[in-house]
Design a protein around this motif. Structure first.
Motif, PDB file in Angstrom:
ATOM      1  N   VAL A  59      23.682  59.687 169.174  1.00  0.00           N
ATOM      2  CA  VAL A  59      24.545  59.449 168.938  1.00  0.00           C
ATOM      3  C   VAL A  59      25.161  59.096 167.698  1.00  0.00           C
ATOM      4  N   TYR A  60      25.939  60.148 167.175  1.00  0.00           N
ATOM      5  CA  TYR A  60      26.716  60.492 165.606  1.00  0.00           C
ATOM      6  C   TYR A  60      28.214  59.594 166.249  1.00  0.00           C
ATOM      7  N   GLY A  61      28.398  58.711 165.149  1.00  0.00           N
ATOM      8  CA  GLY A  61      29.917  58.830 165.507  1.00  0.00           C
ATOM      9  C   GLY A  61      30.413  56.916 165.288  1.00  0.00           C
ATOM     10  N   GLU A  62      31.505  57.122 165.918  1.00  0.00           N
ATOM     11  CA  GLU A  62      32.134  55.639 166.584  1.00  0.00           C
ATOM     12  C   GLU A  62      32.150  54.816 167.416  1.00  0.00           C
ATOM     13  N   ILE A  63      31.859  53.965 168.054  1.00  0.00           N
ATOM     14  CA  ILE A  63      31.943  53.403 169.123  1.00  0.00           C
ATOM     15  C   ILE A  63      33.377  52.544 169.400  1.00  0.00           C
ATOM     16  N   GLU A  64      33.820  53.093 170.753  1.00  0.00           N
ATOM     17  CA  GLU A  64      35.493  52.580 170.973  1.00  0.00           C
ATOM     18  C   GLU A  64      35.596  51.920 171.301  1.00  0.00           C
ATOM     19  N   LYS A  65      34.567  51.570 172.175  1.00  0.00           N
ATOM     20  CA  LYS A  65      34.747  50.039 173.653  1.00  0.00           C
ATOM     21  C   LYS A  65      33.678  50.493 174.395  1.00  0.00           C
ATOM     22  N   ILE A  66      33.609  49.382 174.422  1.00  0.00           N
ATOM     23  CA  ILE A  66      32.394  48.454 175.621  1.00  0.00           C
ATOM     24  C   ILE A  66      32.474  48.211 176.656  1.00  0.00           C
ATOM     25  N   THR A  67      32.348  49.060 177.832  1.00  0.00           N
ATOM     26  CA  THR A  67      33.071  48.345 178.732  1.00  0.00           C
ATOM     27  C   THR A  67      31.027  47.558 179.735  1.00  0.00           C
ATOM     28  N   GLU A  68      32.061  48.164 181.351  1.00  0.00           N
ATOM     29  CA  GLU A  68      31.412  47.469 181.969  1.00  0.00           C
ATOM     30  C   GLU A  68      29.661  47.468 181.737  1.00  0.00           C
ATOM     31  N   ARG A  69      29.360  48.868 181.757  1.00  0.00           N
ATOM     32  CA  ARG A  69      28.605  50.574 181.944  1.00  0.00           C
ATOM     33  C   ARG A  69      27.697  50.634 180.670  1.00  0.00           C
ATOM     34  N   GLY A  70      28.424  49.889 179.995  1.00  0.00           N
ATOM     35  CA  GLY A  70      27.867  50.710 178.215  1.00  0.00           C
ATOM     36  C   GLY A  70      28.484  51.186 177.054  1.00  0.00           C
ATOM     37  N   CYS A  71      28.513  52.014 176.501  1.00  0.00           N
ATOM     38  CA  CYS A  71      29.543  52.556 175.141  1.00  0.00           C
ATOM     39  C   CYS A  71      30.537  53.682 175.532  1.00  0.00           C
ATOM     40  N   VAL A  72      31.570  53.431 175.000  1.00  0.00           N
ATOM     41  CA  VAL A  72      32.241  55.004 175.054  1.00  0.00           C
ATOM     42  C   VAL A  72      32.762  54.523 173.383  1.00  0.00           C
ATOM     43  N   CYS A  73      32.127  56.357 173.344  1.00  0.00           N
ATOM     44  CA  CYS A  73      32.056  57.015 171.725  1.00  0.00           C
ATOM     45  C   CYS A  73      33.336  57.697 171.682  1.00  0.00           C
ATOM     46  N   ASP A  74      33.111  58.281 170.439  1.00  0.00           N
ATOM     47  CA  ASP A  74      34.585  58.771 170.083  1.00  0.00           C
ATOM     48  C   ASP A  74      34.295  60.404 170.320  1.00  0.00           C
ATOM     49  N   ASP A  75      32.845  60.858 170.359  1.00  0.00           N
ATOM     50  CA  ASP A  75      32.940  61.712 171.408  1.00  0.00           C
ATOM     51  C   ASP A  75      33.480  62.462 173.119  1.00  0.00           C
ATOM     52  N   GLY A  76      34.193  61.670 173.543  1.00  0.00           N
ATOM     53  CA  GLY A  76      34.537  61.255 174.942  1.00  0.00           C
ATOM     54  C   GLY A  76      33.534  60.313 175.943  1.00  0.00           C
ATOM     55  N   ASN A  77      32.679  60.789 175.077  1.00  0.00           N
ATOM     56  CA  ASN A  77      31.351  60.117 176.136  1.00  0.00           C
ATOM     57  C   ASN A  77      31.455  58.649 176.424  1.00  0.00           C
ATOM     58  N   GLU A  78      30.937  57.880 178.073  1.00  0.00           N
ATOM     59  CA  GLU A  78      30.405  57.214 177.825  1.00  0.00           C
ATOM     60  C   GLU A  78      28.847  57.067 178.127  1.00  0.00           C
ATOM     61  N   TYR A  79      28.371  56.104 177.444  1.00  0.00           N
ATOM     62  CA  TYR A  79      26.954  56.374 177.485  1.00  0.00           C
ATOM     63  C   TYR A  79      25.740  54.905 178.212  1.00  0.00           C
TER      64      TYR A  79
END
Length: 601
Positions: free
Chosen positions: A351-371
């Motif tokens: 996943v290339y780009g910035e991590i905008e925030k981290i949730t209880e489940r994982g990482c939300v990136c600037d592509d709009g997806n949560e991983y």
């Protein structure tokens, strides 16, 4: 021929009434011979590689001294005891990640793991009984200048009992290291994460990664080592990369496990091992042109590394993202054994780009997806600001932490203006990334020993670099850096993690350049305050030689002139064995040169 009543015991006059420490030192010197060695107490912060080397050097070269090393860990060896993450290794060839005088004959491979490196430094400490100087599980929490005694009062916390102890010294040396104070990434929500959170520099080996979906933040040296090591064990790994970086065996050596025959030859035939080490060191010292813009070696290395990265990635989407536009060497180069090849494995997602925030489940990136992930590994490095990790208060009440908060400015990477009797291993603008680093540490230790000797044999009370000398050095450094690849717009710990900032971690020249630059003390660059009369070190008129009944009192009478060279050029040629190398090809790091660095055993 008349007999002279020589070698009689010399009676020293009784000291008068004691007044101040300065008067006492001055009077004592008047009662003894020239260069009488007064007792020196040294405190060192940290028993990693640098602290252990200091202990070795002082034990070997000094007599009338006391040394205490405070180490926060329960073991010596610093970063190599702390870092135990999967794949942790040194990116310098193992046979050249040793002291110049202390080879290790049985390294397992060209790039050794952290366990082997810890064993090397730990065995070095045991061999020379250096632990006698070390207080483990003691963390220095403060240091204040004591005007009355012209020294430092150091406060250390016993991490086992929680109690604080105070100690005094004449000279304080900081060997806390630069890649030692690890940090979490500054990402919102990091500690809201409900899965298992790990940092590479604080690894918990009780955590199993088997069958887990793992997230990996970072593609610096640690991340590059972790990925190919854990990938075969996990069900899936998502690696988060925000910026490209150059990855290749740039030291000129691919990873190679030494055969039993090679290890036997290293152990039984010292000349083979020495030749092998010299060839690698020559290659490491020959790479400095790589860091200068538009040089032949820089351009050739760029083309070679682009080719190598494309072949190893073999994925057009990743190639367009991961190969940088800035110059090779702007960030620290990492060999990256199997890293690029691993990026395209079936169970790896990039996943290339910035991590905008981290949730209880994982990482939300600037592509709009949560991983979503089960285990999150932060390979996000260290605090590389060079600020001391404890308050360091000088005679005027200034704290070096504050003075170096925006930009650390040192004297030749080893001292700070207005902070007397204080020295630093791997301080700002020393050659930590310019070439072989352990040889630079050895040079710093030798320089410190020369300063300690000068303090011990002269009636010096305090020494510190002049502010004008520091300012001139920084101005020279900044001008030089304009010619280098480090000035390019890359985010690097060489620039305190910024893209466009002063280069604070590197020396304006090669490692060999640094070794020559610090070969002599430039006392004209120091503010020196004396205890009493500055010439009290002349003493009672007797030489040290006359106090030694076993010495030759006519040592300068000889059959021919075998004295040391009095010009720098002659000393350099003699020291470096000038004329013994018949020819040397220009050093480059292309494919055909890589194998030539290895010894043919």
């Amino acid at each position: 021929m008349a007999d002279f009543p020589v070698r009689d015991a010399i009676k020293l006059p009784t000291l008068g009434k004691r007044k101040s420490r300065a008067d006492e030192d001055s009077q004592r010197r008047m009662g003894g011979p020239i260069h009488q060695e007064r007792h020196v107490k040294v405190i060192c912060v940290g028993a990693g590689a640098s602290g252990l080397l200091l202990a070795y050097k002082m034990q070997r070269h000094f007599e009338n001294f006391e040394l205490t090393i405070y180490e926060k860990n329960s073991e010596v060896s610093g970063t190599w005891w702390e870092n135990k993450y999967p794949g942790c290794a040194c990116d310098v060839p193992s046979h050249n990640y040793t002291w110049s005088f202390e080879p290790k004959k049985d390294w397992s491979a060209v790039y050794a793991g952290s366990g082997e490196i810890f064993e090397y430094f730990n065995s070095f400490a045991e061999k020379y009984r250096l632990q006698q100087y070390v207080k483990t599980s003691h963390q220095v929490v403060a240091s204040n200048w004591d005007e009355q005694h012209s020294g430092w009062i150091v406060t250390a916390k016993d991490l086992k009992t929680g109690l604080e102890v105070q100690d005094k010294c004449d000279i304080l040396i900081n060997a806390g290291g630069i890649l030692n104070n690890w940090r979490w990434p500054a990402i919102p929500g990091l500690h809201d994460y409900k899965g298992t959170l790990l940092h590479t520099a604080n690894w918990d080996d009780k955590v199993s990664l088997e069958g887990k979906h793992v997230g990996l933040i970072g593609n610096g040296s640690s991340g590059i080592q972790v990925l190919p090591t854990v990938q075969p064990k996990v069900s899936h790994i998502t690696t988060f990369i925000r910026e490209p970086t150059w990855v290749s065996p740039v030291q000129g050596l691919e990873q190679h496990v030494f055969t039993p025959q090679e290890r036997n030859d290293f152990a039984q035939k010292p000349e083979i091992l020495t030749d092998y080490r010299k060839k690698i060191e020559t290659g490491l010292n020959g790479q400095f042109g790589l860091f200068l813009k538009d040089t032949t070696v820089n351009n050739a290395t760029h083309d070679y590394m682009v080719q190598q990265m494309k072949e190893k990635i073999n994925d057009e989407r990743l190639i367009s993202k991961l190969i940088p536009e800035w110059s090779v060497g702007c960030r620290r180069l990492t060999p990256g054994v199997n890293y690029l090849e691993t990026l395209t494995k079936p169970n790896v997602t990039v996943v290339y780009g910035e991590i905008e925030k981290i949730t209880e489940r994982g990482c939300v990136c600037d592509d709009g997806n949560e991983y979503p992930i089960d285990v999150l590994i932060c390979a996000t490095g260290f605090d590389t600001t060079f600020k001391p990790r404890f308050p360091l208060i000088n005679p005027s009440g200034k704290n070096l932490q504050d003075e170096w908060a925006k930009e650390p400015k040192s004297y030749l990477g080893i001292a700070a203006a207005d902070f007397p009797n204080y020295l630093i291993f791997l301080g700002p603008n020393c050659p930590i990334g310019n070439g072989p680093v352990l040889s630079a540490i050895e040079l710093q230790a030798d320089y410190m020993c020369k300063l300690i000797d000068h303090w011990q044999t002269h009636n010096i009370k305090t020494f510190s670099p002049k502010m004008e000398a520091v300012n001139d050095f920084i101005a020279h450094k900044n001008e030089f850096m304009k010619r280098t690849v480090w000035q390019d717009p890359c985010r690097s710990w060489y620039k305190s993690g910024e893209i466009n900032a002063p280069i604070t971690a590197l020396w304006p020249g090669s490692t060999l350049h640094y070794i020559e630059a610090l070969s002599d003390l430039r006392m004209e660059d120091y503010n020196v305050e004396y205890a009493g009369n500055r010439f009290s070190w002349l003493g009672n008129g007797y030489s040290q030689t006359e106090l030694d009944p076993t010495a030759d009192w006519a040592y300068y009478i000889r059959e021919y002139d075998d004295g040391e060279w009095l010009s720098r050029s002659k000393r350099r040629k003699d020291l470096t064995k000038s004329g013994t190398i018949k020819s040397r090809e220009a050093v480059s790091f292309t494919g055909k040169d890589a194998d030539s660095s290895q010894s043919k055993l």
